[in-house]
Enzyme design. Structure first.
Site, PDB file in Angstrom:
ATOM      1  N   TYR A 154       1.184  -1.260  -0.005  1.00 18.57           N
ATOM      2  CA  TYR A 154      -0.120  -0.238   0.220  1.00 18.57           C
ATOM      3  C   TYR A 154       1.394   1.020  -0.398  1.00 18.57           C
ATOM      4  O   TYR A 154       0.557   2.252  -1.094  1.00 18.57           O
ATOM      5  CB  TYR A 154      -0.815   0.171   1.218  1.00 18.57           C
ATOM      6  CG  TYR A 154      -1.793   0.789   0.984  1.00 18.57           C
ATOM      7  CD1 TYR A 154      -2.650   0.940   0.558  1.00 18.57           C
ATOM      8  CD2 TYR A 154      -1.986   2.531   2.686  1.00 18.57           C
ATOM      9  CE1 TYR A 154      -3.854   2.037   0.763  1.00 18.57           C
ATOM     10  CE2 TYR A 154      -2.762   3.190   2.470  1.00 18.57           C
ATOM     11  CZ  TYR A 154      -3.622   3.462   1.753  1.00 18.57           C
ATOM     12  OH  TYR A 154      -4.220   4.280   1.421  1.00 18.57           O
TER      13      TYR A 154
HETATM   14  N1  LIG Z   1      -9.822   4.784   5.391  1.00 19.11           N
HETATM   15  C1  LIG Z   1      -8.446   5.168   5.755  1.00 19.11           C
HETATM   16  O1  LIG Z   1      -7.921   5.300   6.953  1.00 19.11           O
HETATM   17  C2  LIG Z   1      -7.738   5.915   4.646  1.00 19.11           C
HETATM   18  C3  LIG Z   1      -6.623   6.384   4.840  1.00 19.11           C
HETATM   19  C4  LIG Z   1      -6.266   7.003   3.965  1.00 19.11           C
HETATM   20  C5  LIG Z   1      -6.090   6.698   2.386  1.00 19.11           C
HETATM   21  N2  LIG Z   1      -7.569   6.473   2.110  1.00 19.11           N
HETATM   22  C6  LIG Z   1      -7.693   5.925   0.581  1.00 19.11           C
HETATM   23  O2  LIG Z   1      -8.860   6.663   0.380  1.00 19.11           O
HETATM   24  C7  LIG Z   1      -9.382   6.204  -0.604  1.00 19.11           C
HETATM   25  C8  LIG Z   1     -11.491   5.316  -0.613  1.00 19.11           C
HETATM   26  O3  LIG Z   1     -11.187   4.142   0.749  1.00 19.11           O
HETATM   27  P1  LIG Z   1     -12.160   4.001   1.953  1.00 19.11           P
HETATM   28  O4  LIG Z   1     -11.448   4.514   3.329  1.00 19.11           O
HETATM   29  O5  LIG Z   1     -12.877   5.113   2.188  1.00 19.11           O
HETATM   30  O6  LIG Z   1     -12.307   2.586   1.558  1.00 19.11           O
HETATM   31  P2  LIG Z   1     -13.373   1.600   1.237  1.00 19.11           P
HETATM   32  O7  LIG Z   1     -14.590   1.916   1.816  1.00 19.11           O
HETATM   33  O8  LIG Z   1     -12.579   0.453   1.261  1.00 19.11           O
HETATM   34  O9  LIG Z   1     -13.375   2.005  -0.561  1.00 19.11           O
HETATM   35  C9  LIG Z   1     -12.839   1.649  -0.683  1.00 19.11           C
HETATM   36  C10 LIG Z   1     -13.802   1.345  -2.710  1.00 19.11           C
HETATM   37  O10 LIG Z   1     -13.530   1.681  -4.184  1.00 19.11           O
HETATM   38  C11 LIG Z   1     -13.884   1.014  -4.449  1.00 19.11           C
HETATM   39  N3  LIG Z   1     -12.461   0.253  -5.460  1.00 19.11           N
HETATM   40  C12 LIG Z   1     -11.674  -0.967  -4.833  1.00 19.11           C
HETATM   41  N4  LIG Z   1     -10.942  -1.577  -5.602  1.00 19.11           N
HETATM   42  C13 LIG Z   1     -11.964  -1.225  -7.337  1.00 19.11           C
HETATM   43  C14 LIG Z   1     -11.906  -1.281  -8.760  1.00 19.11           C
HETATM   44  N5  LIG Z   1     -10.668  -2.351  -8.508  1.00 19.11           N
HETATM   45  N6  LIG Z   1     -12.334  -0.649  -9.312  1.00 19.11           N
HETATM   46  C15 LIG Z   1     -13.443   0.583  -9.023  1.00 19.11           C
HETATM   47  N7  LIG Z   1     -13.425   0.555  -7.397  1.00 19.11           N
HETATM   48  C16 LIG Z   1     -12.735  -0.338  -6.942  1.00 19.11           C
HETATM   49  C17 LIG Z   1     -14.394   0.158  -3.647  1.00 19.11           C
HETATM   50  O11 LIG Z   1     -15.791  -0.767  -4.541  1.00 19.11           O
HETATM   51  P3  LIG Z   1     -15.745  -1.925  -3.964  1.00 19.11           P
HETATM   52  O12 LIG Z   1     -16.844  -2.098  -2.979  1.00 19.11           O
HETATM   53  O13 LIG Z   1     -17.068  -2.466  -5.137  1.00 19.11           O
HETATM   54  O14 LIG Z   1     -15.107  -2.474  -3.349  1.00 19.11           O
HETATM   55  C18 LIG Z   1     -14.614   1.212  -2.650  1.00 19.11           C
HETATM   56  O15 LIG Z   1     -16.218   1.727  -3.503  1.00 19.11           O
HETATM   57  C19 LIG Z   1      -8.545   4.924  -0.845  1.00 19.11           C
HETATM   58  O16 LIG Z   1      -7.858   5.250  -1.825  1.00 19.11           O
HETATM   59  C20 LIG Z   1      -7.788   4.819   0.134  1.00 19.11           C
HETATM   60  O17 LIG Z   1      -6.684   4.058  -0.234  1.00 19.11           O
HETATM   61  C21 LIG Z   1      -8.609   5.605   3.382  1.00 19.11           C
END
Ligand SMILES: NC(=O)c1ccc[n+]([C@@H]2O[C@H](COP(=O)([O-])OP(=O)(O)OC[C@H]3O[C@@H](n4cnc5c(N)ncnc54)[C@H](OP(=O)(O)O)[C@@H]3O)[C@@H](O)[C@H]2O)c1
Length: 299
Positions: A162
């Protein structure tokens, strides 16, 4: 800060990838309430239906970012459904977090990590740019907002896949921003810290699946790392706070290039510490064995 849009059509159309949950969903909803026409990227018809129930004014768009044909079809459909509105924003949010020791992580998993967090995103940017450039030419504020992470500044053991993808995304975003300056197509990187979303459950599942795959070499360390992950997520912020930063990046006259959100600001201060000291501090924080201490152990 001036947040007035000069968009004669309101605030224009945006595409948010990975809008089925978490930061993507919060961002899609917030941008819609702020007047944007929001295309919300999802991977299944069930997720599209769920979005229509949450907010009938969102436009769900089937999009698997790893798949060339899916990206192409999604951008075609988006262009067809703009109804004369300018396309002003691509929010690259879809992301996954592959976990595990770099010694044993499969190259397929490593590739999958980069395909979602970088290559798919880069492909989408290439398809979106002609539209964003045209909107900028027409006088709209148009740009790309990439969701990076504090993990793109601070590397943590067992989060290597990651971290590597988010470091790469930070470099990609910096280069893209400089290349697109001549057309005033803006590029921002939003770098959240711990945010309360489904990604944490997925991280725990990913950790469970790597347990026992390293001939016992890393089991004890992975267990400690897992404990830290559980402790960390308890203090996560509401994804809406990240969504607000995305909205600012799209609407501000001079958007920030990189914005740390939540505990990312504190975590990022660790990057000021010399690497050798940082390794020791992180190792202690995670409860990892001291340098050389496993040399005489079995295996
Ligand atoms: N949460 C944290 O603490 C955090 C911190 C820093 C950065 N981020 C970043 O924030 C972003 C969103 O993450 P989140 O925390 O909101 O997590 P999340 O709830 O798991 O959301 C991830 C999203 O990405 C989609 N996704 C995954 N693989 C995909 C693919 N191959 N094609 C299209 N869509 C895909 C998922 O769809 P499905 O539901 O279909 O799997 C889901 O809608 C990410 O880039 C993550 O690295 C998160």
């Amino acid at each position: 800060m001036d947040t007035t849009s000069n968009d004669p059509h309101g605030t224009g159309a945006v595409l948010v990838t990975g809008a089925s949950s978490g930061i993507g969903l919060a961002t899609a909803q917030l941008l819609r309430t702020r007047g944007h026409l929001v295309f919300a990227g999802v991977r299944s018809e069930e997720q599209a239906d769920a979005l229509r129930t949450i907010d009938p004014e969102l436009r769900p768009l089937r999009l698997e970012v790893r798949d060339d044909a899916s990206r192409f079809a999604a951008m075609e459909r988006l262009a067809d459904e703009l109804d004369g509105r300018p396309f002003v924003g691509l929010v690259n949010n879809a992301g996954i977090a592959v976990q595990g020791p770099l010694e044993t992580v499969s190259l397929d998993d490593l590739r999958r990590q980069f395909e979602v967090n970088l290559f798919g995103l880069a492909g989408l940017v290439q398809l979106a740019l002609p539209h964003l450039r045209a909107s900028s030419r027409a006088g709209h504020r148009a740009g790309v907002v990439n969701i990076g992470s504090v993990g793109g500044r601070l590397p943590i053991p067992f989060n290597g896949p990651y971290n590597a993808s988010k470091f790469a995304l930070a470099a990609y975003s910096d280069c893209l921003r400089q290349e697109l300056r001549p057309w005033n197509v803006r590029v921002s990187l939003v770098e959240p810290g711990t945010t309360r979303t489904a990604i944490w459950t997925k991280i725990e599942q990913s950790l469970t699946s790597v347990e026992g795959t390293s001939d016992g070499l890393y089991d004890a360390m992975l267990a400690r790392y897992g404990d830290s992950v559980r402790r960390l997520q308890a203090g996560g912020i509401d994804p809406l706070r990240v969504a607000e930063v995305v909205h600012r990046a799209l609407s501000a006259r001079r958007p920030a290039h990189r914005t740390l959100v939540g505990d990312a600001r504190l975590m990022a201060t660790l990057t000021w510490v010399p690497t050798a000291l940082r390794d020791v501090l992180l190792g202690r924080g995670l409860g990892l064995p001291r340098a050389g201490s496993l040399l005489r152990s079995n295996p």
